[in-house]
Design a protein around this motif. Structure first.
Motif, mmCIF file in Angstrom:
data_model
loop_
_atom_site.group_PDB
_atom_site.id
_atom_site.type_symbol
_atom_site.label_atom_id
_atom_site.label_comp_id
_atom_site.label_asym_id
_atom_site.label_seq_id
_atom_site.Cartn_x
_atom_site.Cartn_y
_atom_site.Cartn_z
ATOM 1 N N VAL A 1 -7.252 -4.015 13.035
ATOM 2 C CA VAL A 1 -8.371 -4.317 13.933
ATOM 3 C C VAL A 1 -9.482 -5.023 13.171
ATOM 4 C CG1 VAL A 1 -10.123 -3.357 15.482
ATOM 5 C CG2 VAL A 1 -7.794 -2.425 15.507
ATOM 6 N N LEU A 2 -9.796 -4.551 11.971
ATOM 7 C CA LEU A 2 -10.825 -5.218 11.165
ATOM 8 C C LEU A 2 -10.463 -6.685 10.932
ATOM 9 C CD1 LEU A 2 -11.575 -2.463 8.487
ATOM 10 C CD2 LEU A 2 -13.139 -3.252 10.283
ATOM 11 N N ALA A 3 -9.223 -6.941 10.520
ATOM 12 C CA ALA A 3 -8.797 -8.310 10.232
ATOM 13 C C ALA A 3 -8.857 -9.182 11.486
ATOM 14 C CB ALA A 3 -7.383 -8.310 9.653
ATOM 15 N N ALA A 4 -8.416 -8.645 12.619
ATOM 16 C CA ALA A 4 -8.427 -9.408 13.871
ATOM 17 C C ALA A 4 -9.847 -9.748 14.308
ATOM 18 C CB ALA A 4 -7.722 -8.625 14.970
ATOM 19 N N ARG A 5 -10.795 -8.937 13.899
ATOM 20 C CA ARG A 5 -12.192 -9.170 14.277
ATOM 21 C C ARG A 5 -12.956 -9.921 13.183
ATOM 22 N NH1 ARG A 5 -11.250 -4.786 17.737
ATOM 23 N NH2 ARG A 5 -11.517 -5.624 19.818
ATOM 24 N N GLY A 6 -12.223 -10.437 12.177
ATOM 25 C CA GLY A 6 -12.846 -11.245 11.139
ATOM 26 C C GLY A 6 -13.674 -10.458 10.139
ATOM 27 N N ARG A 7 -13.407 -9.167 10.023
ATOM 28 C CA ARG A 7 -14.150 -8.328 9.082
ATOM 29 C C ARG A 7 -13.341 -8.181 7.793
ATOM 30 N NH1 ARG A 7 -16.261 -3.678 13.105
ATOM 31 N NH2 ARG A 7 -17.090 -2.746 11.207
ATOM 32 N N ASN A 8 -14.000 -7.770 6.748
ATOM 33 C CA ASN A 8 -13.365 -7.670 5.433
ATOM 34 C C ASN A 8 -12.311 -6.576 5.402
ATOM 35 O OD1 ASN A 8 -14.961 -9.688 4.299
ATOM 36 N ND2 ASN A 8 -16.578 -8.239 3.786
ATOM 37 N N VAL A 9 -11.172 -6.912 4.778
ATOM 38 C CA VAL A 9 -10.117 -5.931 4.522
ATOM 39 C C VAL A 9 -9.687 -6.071 3.068
ATOM 40 C CG1 VAL A 9 -9.271 -5.849 6.899
ATOM 41 C CG2 VAL A 9 -8.260 -7.460 5.300
ATOM 42 N N PRO A 10 -9.230 -4.985 2.458
ATOM 43 C CA PRO A 10 -8.763 -5.057 1.072
ATOM 44 C C PRO A 10 -7.535 -5.961 0.952
ATOM 45 C CG PRO A 10 -9.116 -2.775 1.746
ATOM 46 C CD PRO A 10 -9.195 -3.620 2.984
ATOM 47 N N PRO A 11 -7.300 -6.525 -0.230
ATOM 48 C CA PRO A 11 -6.107 -7.359 -0.429
ATOM 49 C C PRO A 11 -4.828 -6.525 -0.261
ATOM 50 C CG PRO A 11 -7.322 -7.086 -2.493
ATOM 51 C CD PRO A 11 -8.133 -6.437 -1.425
ATOM 52 N N PRO A 12 -3.721 -7.177 0.102
ATOM 53 C CA PRO A 12 -2.471 -6.458 0.391
ATOM 54 C C PRO A 12 -2.009 -5.513 -0.717
ATOM 55 C CG PRO A 12 -2.285 -8.731 1.099
ATOM 56 C CD PRO A 12 -3.592 -8.618 0.358
ATOM 57 N N ALA A 13 -2.084 -5.920 -1.965
ATOM 58 C CA ALA A 13 -1.599 -5.052 -3.050
ATOM 59 C C ALA A 13 -2.423 -3.768 -3.122
ATOM 60 C CB ALA A 13 -1.650 -5.796 -4.386
ATOM 61 N N LEU A 14 -3.725 -3.876 -2.970
ATOM 62 C CA LEU A 14 -4.587 -2.689 -3.001
ATOM 63 C C LEU A 14 -4.322 -1.804 -1.783
ATOM 64 C CD1 LEU A 14 -6.783 -1.080 -4.363
ATOM 65 C CD2 LEU A 14 -8.483 -2.563 -3.255
ATOM 66 N N ARG A 15 -4.101 -2.421 -0.616
ATOM 67 C CA ARG A 15 -3.783 -1.645 0.589
ATOM 68 C C ARG A 15 -2.510 -0.843 0.387
ATOM 69 N NH1 ARG A 15 -4.963 -6.460 3.772
ATOM 70 N NH2 ARG A 15 -2.755 -6.601 4.247
ATOM 71 N N THR A 16 -1.495 -1.442 -0.234
ATOM 72 C CA THR A 16 -0.230 -0.756 -0.467
ATOM 73 C C THR A 16 -0.436 0.479 -1.333
ATOM 74 O OG1 THR A 16 1.008 -2.812 -0.240
ATOM 75 C CG2 THR A 16 2.099 -1.014 -1.414
ATOM 76 N N VAL A 17 -1.202 0.343 -2.402
ATOM 77 C CA VAL A 17 -1.450 1.477 -3.308
ATOM 78 C C VAL A 17 -2.233 2.573 -2.588
ATOM 79 C CG1 VAL A 17 -2.679 2.182 -5.400
ATOM 80 C CG2 VAL A 17 -1.320 0.088 -5.404
ATOM 81 N N VAL A 18 -3.284 2.199 -1.879
ATOM 82 C CA VAL A 18 -4.108 3.204 -1.191
ATOM 83 C C VAL A 18 -3.315 3.863 -0.061
ATOM 84 C CG1 VAL A 18 -6.213 3.579 0.159
ATOM 85 C CG2 VAL A 18 -6.279 2.131 -1.878
ATOM 86 N N GLN A 19 -2.490 3.106 0.656
ATOM 87 C CA GLN A 19 -1.671 3.704 1.711
ATOM 88 C C GLN A 19 -0.703 4.731 1.131
ATOM 89 O OE1 GLN A 19 0.069 0.445 3.883
ATOM 90 N NE2 GLN A 19 -1.889 -0.147 4.779
ATOM 91 N N LEU A 20 -0.137 4.453 -0.023
ATOM 92 C CA LEU A 20 0.744 5.417 -0.690
ATOM 93 C C LEU A 20 -0.041 6.677 -1.056
ATOM 94 C CD1 LEU A 20 3.441 6.243 -1.930
ATOM 95 C CD2 LEU A 20 2.765 5.019 -4.006
ATOM 96 N N LEU A 21 -1.219 6.501 -1.626
ATOM 97 C CA LEU A 21 -2.067 7.655 -1.969
ATOM 98 C C LEU A 21 -2.441 8.456 -0.731
ATOM 99 C CD1 LEU A 21 -4.413 6.045 -4.648
ATOM 100 C CD2 LEU A 21 -2.582 7.717 -5.038
ATOM 101 N N ARG A 22 -2.719 7.767 0.368
ATOM 102 C CA ARG A 22 -3.052 8.459 1.620
ATOM 103 C C ARG A 22 -1.873 9.304 2.095
ATOM 104 N NH1 ARG A 22 -6.925 6.647 5.262
ATOM 105 N NH2 ARG A 22 -5.371 6.727 6.922
ATOM 106 N N ARG A 23 -0.664 8.738 2.090
ATOM 107 C CA ARG A 23 0.512 9.495 2.541
ATOM 108 C C ARG A 23 0.732 10.728 1.666
ATOM 109 N NH1 ARG A 23 2.565 4.316 3.633
ATOM 110 N NH2 ARG A 23 3.678 4.181 1.674
ATOM 111 N N ILE A 24 0.603 10.557 0.357
ATOM 112 C CA ILE A 24 0.770 11.693 -0.557
ATOM 113 C C ILE A 24 -0.288 12.752 -0.271
ATOM 114 C CG2 ILE A 24 0.579 12.406 -2.982
ATOM 115 C CD1 ILE A 24 1.840 9.614 -3.670
#
Length: 158
Positions: free
Chosen positions: A119-142
């Protein structure tokens, strides 16, 4: 967050699609607890004869106790749900008994949430780069899995 299970007011197998609500108020977005882990935008199945906009408003009420109205166009999420911006008109306790949380969507922990990021990206707002998102998403799941195990073992609703 409670370990659940929560009362489920959502439609059964007859649903015709999925819709969710993006309720942003004072720089924070409203999230609802999932049964077993984590947080999600309030949303779910669209009932036969119901518009996606009506479903988003209904789901926001059922899952978060949020009364609102759709105020814009939907963002199509990768999971297939249409996510509508909803203006908050009032807030009560969740009829499904779900805990709710207001989050800052552009903080790193939340901006890496797949729904919020889209939603942030679709609305033109800042999102973390893909590699950082992957790492944080893994940490979130754990983190969510560890929290679920701790709740199960301790018998405590966190």
């Amino acid at each position: 967050m409670s370990a659940g299970p929560f009362l489920n007011l959502s439609p059964g197998e007859e649903r015709t699609g999925r819709a969710c609500a993006w309720i942003e108020h004072e720089g924070r977005v409203l999230m609802s607890a999932r049964d077993a882990w984590g947080w999600t935008l309030p949303g779910g199945g669209i009932r036969p004869g119901e518009t996606p906009q009506q479903a988003a408003v209904r789901e926001a009420w059922e899952e978060c106790g949020a009364h609102g109205e759709v105020v814009g166009e939907a963002v199509r999420l990768s999971e297939g749900a249409d996510c509508y911006p909803v203006r908050l008109l009032g807030l009560d306790a969740s009829p499904e008994g779900r805990p709710v949380r207001w989050v800052r969507p552009e903080s790193l922990w939340w901006a890496c949430d797949p729904q919020l990021c889209q939603v942030l990206a679709a609305r033109g707002r800042n999102v973390p780069p893909p590699a950082l998102r992957t790492v944080v998403q893994l940490l979130r799941r754990i983190t969510f899995r560890i929290q679920a195990v701790v709740r199960r073992v301790s018998g405590v609703a966190a």
